[in-house]
Design a protein around this motif. Structure first.
Motif, PDB file in Angstrom:
ATOM      1  N   TYR A  97       0.844  -1.187   0.000  1.00 40.29           N
ATOM      2  CA  TYR A  97       0.000   0.000   0.000  1.00 40.29           C
ATOM      3  C   TYR A  97       0.887   1.247   0.000  1.00 40.29           C
ATOM      4  N   TYR A  99       0.721   5.514   0.571  1.00 39.39           N
ATOM      5  CA  TYR A  99      -0.109   6.564   1.180  1.00 39.39           C
ATOM      6  C   TYR A  99       0.420   7.932   0.769  1.00 39.39           C
ATOM      7  N   PRO A 101      -0.252  11.796   1.624  1.00 36.76           N
ATOM      8  CA  PRO A 101      -0.980  12.628   2.597  1.00 36.76           C
ATOM      9  C   PRO A 101      -1.703  13.820   1.979  1.00 36.76           C
ATOM     10  N   GLU A 102      -1.160  14.375   0.904  1.00 37.24           N
ATOM     11  CA  GLU A 102      -1.803  15.558   0.319  1.00 37.24           C
ATOM     12  C   GLU A 102      -3.217  15.231  -0.137  1.00 37.24           C
ATOM     13  N   ALA A 103      -3.379  14.040  -0.697  1.00 39.16           N
ATOM     14  CA  ALA A 103      -4.702  13.617  -1.141  1.00 39.16           C
ATOM     15  C   ALA A 103      -5.409  12.768  -0.084  1.00 39.16           C
ATOM     16  N   GLU A 104      -4.752  12.511   1.041  1.00 38.20           N
ATOM     17  CA  GLU A 104      -5.288  11.603   2.071  1.00 38.20           C
ATOM     18  C   GLU A 104      -5.716  10.295   1.410  1.00 38.20           C
ATOM     19  N   ASP A 105      -4.911   9.798   0.505  1.00 34.81           N
ATOM     20  CA  ASP A 105      -5.312   8.666  -0.312  1.00 34.81           C
ATOM     21  C   ASP A 105      -4.382   7.471  -0.089  1.00 34.81           C
ATOM     22  N   VAL A 106      -4.986   6.305  -0.068  1.00 31.16           N
ATOM     23  CA  VAL A 106      -4.241   5.054   0.057  1.00 31.16           C
ATOM     24  C   VAL A 106      -4.384   4.281  -1.252  1.00 31.16           C
ATOM     25  N   HIS A 108      -3.551   0.760  -3.323  1.00 34.37           N
ATOM     26  CA  HIS A 108      -3.294  -0.658  -3.084  1.00 34.37           C
ATOM     27  C   HIS A 108      -2.680  -1.276  -4.333  1.00 34.37           C
ATOM     28  N   LEU A 246      -3.300  -0.516   7.889  1.00 32.79           N
ATOM     29  CA  LEU A 246      -3.793   0.693   7.226  1.00 32.79           C
ATOM     30  C   LEU A 246      -3.939   1.836   8.222  1.00 32.79           C
ATOM     31  N   SER A 250      -2.081   5.397   7.391  1.00 31.26           N
ATOM     32  CA  SER A 250      -2.777   6.661   7.159  1.00 31.26           C
ATOM     33  C   SER A 250      -2.719   7.596   8.359  1.00 31.26           C
ATOM     34  N   TRP A 251      -1.961   7.240   9.378  1.00 33.85           N
ATOM     35  CA  TRP A 251      -1.864   8.103  10.566  1.00 33.85           C
ATOM     36  C   TRP A 251      -0.966   9.289  10.288  1.00 33.85           C
TER      37      TRP A 251
ATOM     38  N   ARG B  93      -6.168  23.485   5.328  1.00 37.35           N
ATOM     39  CA  ARG B  93      -6.198  22.414   6.334  1.00 37.35           C
ATOM     40  C   ARG B  93      -5.856  22.966   7.713  1.00 37.35           C
ATOM     41  N   LYS B  97      -5.479  15.512  15.180  1.00 37.29           N
ATOM     42  CA  LYS B  97      -5.799  14.076  15.231  1.00 37.29           C
ATOM     43  C   LYS B  97      -5.314  13.544  16.562  1.00 37.29           C
ATOM     44  N   ARG B 104      -9.431   6.485  16.632  1.00 43.61           N
ATOM     45  CA  ARG B 104      -8.793   7.789  16.556  1.00 43.61           C
ATOM     46  C   ARG B 104      -9.792   8.813  16.053  1.00 43.61           C
ATOM     47  N   ARG B 111      -9.236  16.587   4.599  1.00 41.36           N
ATOM     48  CA  ARG B 111      -9.811  15.823   3.502  1.00 41.36           C
ATOM     49  C   ARG B 111      -9.975  14.375   3.929  1.00 41.36           C
ATOM     50  N   SER B 113     -10.707  10.632   1.863  1.00 38.26           N
ATOM     51  CA  SER B 113     -10.712  10.092   0.508  1.00 38.26           C
ATOM     52  C   SER B 113     -11.516   8.810   0.492  1.00 38.26           C
ATOM     53  N   VAL B 140      -2.095  16.348  -8.240  1.00 40.44           N
ATOM     54  CA  VAL B 140      -3.212  15.662  -7.603  1.00 40.44           C
ATOM     55  C   VAL B 140      -4.472  16.448  -7.954  1.00 40.44           C
ATOM     56  N   ARG B 142      -7.735  16.092  -7.098  1.00 36.81           N
ATOM     57  CA  ARG B 142      -8.779  16.398  -6.120  1.00 36.81           C
ATOM     58  C   ARG B 142      -8.161  16.557  -4.738  1.00 36.81           C
ATOM     59  N   TYR B 152     -12.294   7.064  13.393  1.00 38.61           N
ATOM     60  CA  TYR B 152     -11.744   5.953  12.609  1.00 38.61           C
ATOM     61  C   TYR B 152     -11.527   4.793  13.559  1.00 38.61           C
ATOM     62  N   LEU B 157      -5.988  -5.454  10.250  1.00 38.29           N
ATOM     63  CA  LEU B 157      -4.867  -4.795   9.587  1.00 38.29           C
ATOM     64  C   LEU B 157      -5.310  -4.023   8.360  1.00 38.29           C
ATOM     65  N   GLN B 220     -11.870  -2.412  -5.504  1.00 42.97           N
ATOM     66  CA  GLN B 220     -10.608  -2.254  -6.219  1.00 42.97           C
ATOM     67  C   GLN B 220      -9.867  -3.577  -6.180  1.00 42.97           C
TER      68      GLN B 220
END
Lengths: 251, 377
Positions: A97, A99, A101-106, A108, A246, A250-251, B93, B97, B104, B111, B113, B140, B142, B152, B157, B220
Motif C-alpha cells: 500500500y 499513502y 498525505p496531500e490527497a489523504e489517499d491510500v 493498493h 492501514l 494513514s496516521w 487544512r 488528530k 482515533r 480531507r 478520501s 493531484v 482532487r 476511525y 490490519l 478495487q
C-alpha cells in the motif's frame, strides 16, 4: 512523479537484503550457500533512518526516510524530506500500500502489478515481498576470485531462468570473509552493461554484517549516480506487529 | 453601509487572526517538535479569450506547520495565499488528530478520501468526486477539504470503519466566526466500512444530508491492471415513486484501470483510463451546455498517459472527453526537478469540439499555455 520516487527508494531500501542472497562459498553448492545466507541475514526486526542522494550534472537531491521492518515480509517506510514528507509505503506479505498525505489517499498494489519493475529496473515488487529468492529467478555460476577495494571477493555469474527477470544477467562480487556484496554489474539481454553498484561501507551490528553505503551508477546516463546511506540502524528490537496496518499507514 | 461592512470584515479578520495565532501557538505546544514546510508556486500563462489573447500570472504559497513529537497526537496547520492582482488567503487544512486505544479522532478542516478513482470517483460522495474539473494541470486533481469531525475505528490490519460529521452544507465557506451555530439537521452525517476479501478491497458507505441519503459501494482489485469501480445514488425522503425517479436521475457509476509499465531504458510508463457513466443521464447533445459545466451527459472519459524516464523528469498527457457532444480538453505537461525542491513546469491545454460542446474550440480557454516554478523547502 511521487510514486516514481517512492518506487526507487523501495528498490534501494531492499538492496541490503537482496544482495546477501548471492553469497557463494567454495565448499558449498550455490543453493546451499544462498539458503544459508538468507537464513543468516534474516533479522527479527529493524529500525533504520537513511538518505538517498541523486546526483546528476545539476547537483544533488536528497530524500530522507525512516523505516521499520519485522521479519522478512513486513515493512513500513515513511519519507521525511520536505518534498515528500509523510508519504508512506506499507508492505505486509504480498500486499503493498502507498499513502499520499496531500490527497489523504491510500493506493493498493496487487496481483500482476507486483511483477512490475520497481522502477530502477533492478527488482520487482514481487522480489520485495520476499516470495521469491534469487534461486527462483537465476542460475548461479562461480567464476573465481577477484579483489574489490582491497577485499577478496568471490565472483558469481547469474543468468535469468526466464524473461520475467528484470535483468537477464548479473555479475556479483561477494566478500569472501564477511559474505556481503561488494560490487554488482547488471546486464541487458544483449549483454550490455546497464548499471553498476558498489558497496562502500559495511558495519557490524549485533554480530551481523550490514551494508550501509551503496552507490548505483546508471551506465546509460552520463553523470548519473544514486547514493544510498543508512545513517542509523537498530536490529532485533521490539516492534509492534500492529503498526503494519492501514491505520498506521494513514496516521 | 460600506463602513459597517468594513467594520464587520475587520472584526471577522481580527477573530480569524487571533484564532490562527492561537493555533500556531497551540500546535507546537502539543509537543515541542514541529515540522515546517513552505511551498511556493509561481506560474504565468497565456490563454485564448474570445478572439483575443489574455495573459495571467499567479503566485501561490502554502505554509505548513505539523507537530511531530507526540506519537498519539497530530496537529496540522496550512495557511495559503493566492497572489494575483489581488491577494486572497485561505486555510486549506487545520486539524488535530488524536489516537486512543481502539479508535482515533480527527477534528478540524481536512480531507477524507472515500471510494476509488483519480478523476472520476462516484464513491467520493463528500466532495462530489464524480463531477467535472475545469483544469487537469495539477499533480493531484482532487484536494478539496472541509470542516469535519471524524472517527476511525480499526477492525483489522486492512479493515476499518469510519464515521464522519460535516457541520456545514456542501460548498459552503468556512465558518464566518468562531461561534457559528448550525442546526443539526443542516449538517451532513456519513459512514463507511472498508475491508479486504480475497485480495479485493471492498468499501461501502453513505452520507445523510437534509432530505437525502447517498449510499455508495466501491471495489478495487487487480486483473492485468489495477481496476476499480464505484457506484452511488442520491435517495430523497418520500414516496417510492420519487425514490425510483431519484435513482434514475442520480445513479452514477465510475470505473477505471491503471497500469504501470517499466521500459528497458530505465523509466516507467503509466496508462490510466477512467469513465463516468450515468445510465439515465443525457445521451443526446443539449443546446444549453455552458462552457466547462456538467449538463449531466451519460458518459465521459478520462485517459491519461505519463512517462517518467528518471526521478527528475516526467511527461504527461491527460484528457477529459465528452462522448455525447464529442468535445474535450487535452492537457500536456512536463515537470523537471532541477534542484532539491525546485520544479520547473510547462503545461499546455487545448479544447476541441464544436461551439455547442462543453469544451468547444471557440469557447474561452480554447487554447492555453503556462509555465512556472514550484519550490518546496
Amino acid at each position: 512523479m511521487n510514486k516514481y520516487v517512492i518506487r526507487n527508494v523501495l528498490l534501494l531500501l531492499f538492496l541490503p537484503l537482496i544482495p546477501v542472497q548471492h553469497v557463494f562459498a567454495r565448499n558449498l553448492t550455490g543453493e546451499e550457500i544462498i539458503k544459508k545466507m538468507e537464513a543468516n541475514q534474516v533479522q527479527k526486526s529493524a529500525r533504520l533512518e537513511g538518505v538517498f542522494i541523486i546526483t546528476d550534472k545539476f547537483g544533488e537531491r536528497k530524500k530522507t526516510f525512516k523505516l521499520v521492518s519485522l521479519g522478512t515480509d513486513r515493512t513500513l517506510l515513511e519519507f521525511t524530506n520536505p518534498e515528500e514528507a509523510g508519504q508512506k509505503i506499507l508492505r505486509a506479505g504480498d500486499e503493498i500500500y502507498l499513502y499520499f498525505p496531500e490527497a489523504e489517499d491510500v493506493i493498493h498494489l496487487k496481483g500482476s502489478a507486483l511483477r512490475d519493475s520497481v522502477l530502477g529496473s533492478d527488482f520487482s515488487y514481487e522480489d520485495l515481498t520476499g516470495e521469491k529468492g534469487l534461486l527462483d529467478i537465476y542460475d548461479v555460476e562461480a567464476e573465481g576470485m577477484e579483489t574489490v577495494n582491497g577485499r577478496e571477493c568471490y565472483t558469481l555469474k547469474l543468468t535469468a531462468k526466464n524473461r520475467k527477470a528484470v535483468y537477464p544477467g548479473e555479475k556479483l562480487w561477494v566478500d569472501s570473509e564477511l559474505f556481503v556484496l561488494r560490487k554488482a554489474y547488471y546486464y541487458a539481454l544483449s549483454g550490455r552493461l546497464i548499471k553498476e553498484m558498489e558497496i562502500r561501507k559495511v558495519i557490524k551490528v549485533k554480530g551481523k554484517n550490514i551494508p550501509v553505503w551503496f552507490v548505483m551508477e546508471d551506465r546509460m546516463k552520463k553523470d548519473s549516480r544514486t547514493t544510498f546511506i543508512i545513517n542509523n540502524i537498530q536490529i532485533d528490537v521490539p516492534v509492534d506487529p500492529g503498526i503494519f496496518s492501514l491505520e498506521e499507514l494513514s496516521w | 453601509m460600506v463602513m459597517e461592512l468594513k467594520v464587520l470584515r475587520s472584526k471577522r479578520f481580527s477573530v480569524l487572526f487571533t484564532f490562527l495565532i492561537l493555533m500556531i501557538y497551540f500546535i507546537p505546544s502539543v509537543h515541542a517538535k514541529t515540522i515546517t514546510t513552505v511551498k511556493i508556486t509561481a506560474m504565468a500563462g497565456v490563454t485564448k479569450i474570445d478572439d483575443d489573447i489574455g495573459i495571467s500570472g499567479i503566485v501561490q504559497s502554502s505554509l505548513i506547520v505539523k507537530s511531530s513529537g507526540n506519537k498519539n497526537v497530530r496537529g496540522y496547520l496550512e495557511l495559503a495565499a493566492y497572489v494575483t492582482d489581488t491577494v486572497k488567503f485561505d486555510i486549506p487544512r487545520l486539524y488535530i488528530k488524536a489516537r486512543f486505544p481502539g479508535f482515533r479522532i480527527t477534528a478540524g478542516k481536512n480531507r477524507v478520501s472515500w471510494g476509488e478513482g483519480f478523476l472520476f470517483n462516484a464513491g467520493d460522495i463528500i466532495f462530489e468526486g464524480a463531477g467535472l474539473l475545469r483544469s487537469l494541470s495539477y499533480d493531484v486533481l482532487r484536494t478539496e477539504t472541509d470542516w469535519l469531525a471524524d472517527i476511525y475505528i480499526p477492525l483489522g490490519l486492512f479493515s476499518f470503519a469510519e464515521g464522519i460529521v460535516l457541520p456545514f452544507p456542501a460548498g459552503s465557506a468556512a465558518p464566518s466566526s468562531s461561534f457559528t451555530v448550525v442546526h443539526w439537521n443542516n449538517a451532513r452525517y456519513g459512514g463507511r466500512i472498508v475491508t479486504q476479501l480475497a485480495g479485493i478491497k471492498l468499501e461501502a458507505g453513505g452520507l445523510y444530508t437534509k432530505n437525502t441519503v447517498t449510499p455508495y459501494i466501491s471495489f478495487q482489485g487487480h486483473l492485468f491492471a489495477d481496476i476499480y469501480s464505484d457506484c452511488s445514488v442520491i435517495l430523497p425522503e418520500g414516496a417510492v415513486t420519487a425514490i425510483v425517479d431519484a435513482v434514475k436521475d442520480s445513479l452514477t457509476i465510475t470505473a477505471g484501470f491503471m497500469r504501470q509499465i517499466s521500459v528497458q531504458a530505465g523509466g516507467i510508463v503509466t496508462v490510466r483510463m477512467e469513465t463516468r457513466v450515468m445510465p439515465y443521464g443525457l445521451w443526446t447533445q443539449t443546446e444549453t451546455a455552458s462552457a466547462g459545466s456538467d449538463p449531466g451527459y451519460g458518459i465521459f472519459l478520462y485517459p491519461e498517459l505519463s512517462y517518467a524516464p528518471d526521478t527528475a523528469l516526467n511527461f504527461s498527457v491527460r484528457s477529459l472527453i465528452s462522448l455525447i457532444d464529442l468535445s474535450g480538453i487535452v492537457f500536456a505537461g512536463t515537470g523537471w526537478n532541477v534542484y532539491q525542491g525546485l520544479d520547473i513546469m510547462v503545461q499546455a491545454g487545448l479544447q476541441f469540439g464544436e461551439s455547442g460542446g462543453i469544451w468547444g474550440w471557440n469557447r474561452n480557454g480554447g487554447i492555453s499555455c503556462s509555465a512556472g516554478f514550484r519550490y518546496r523547502y
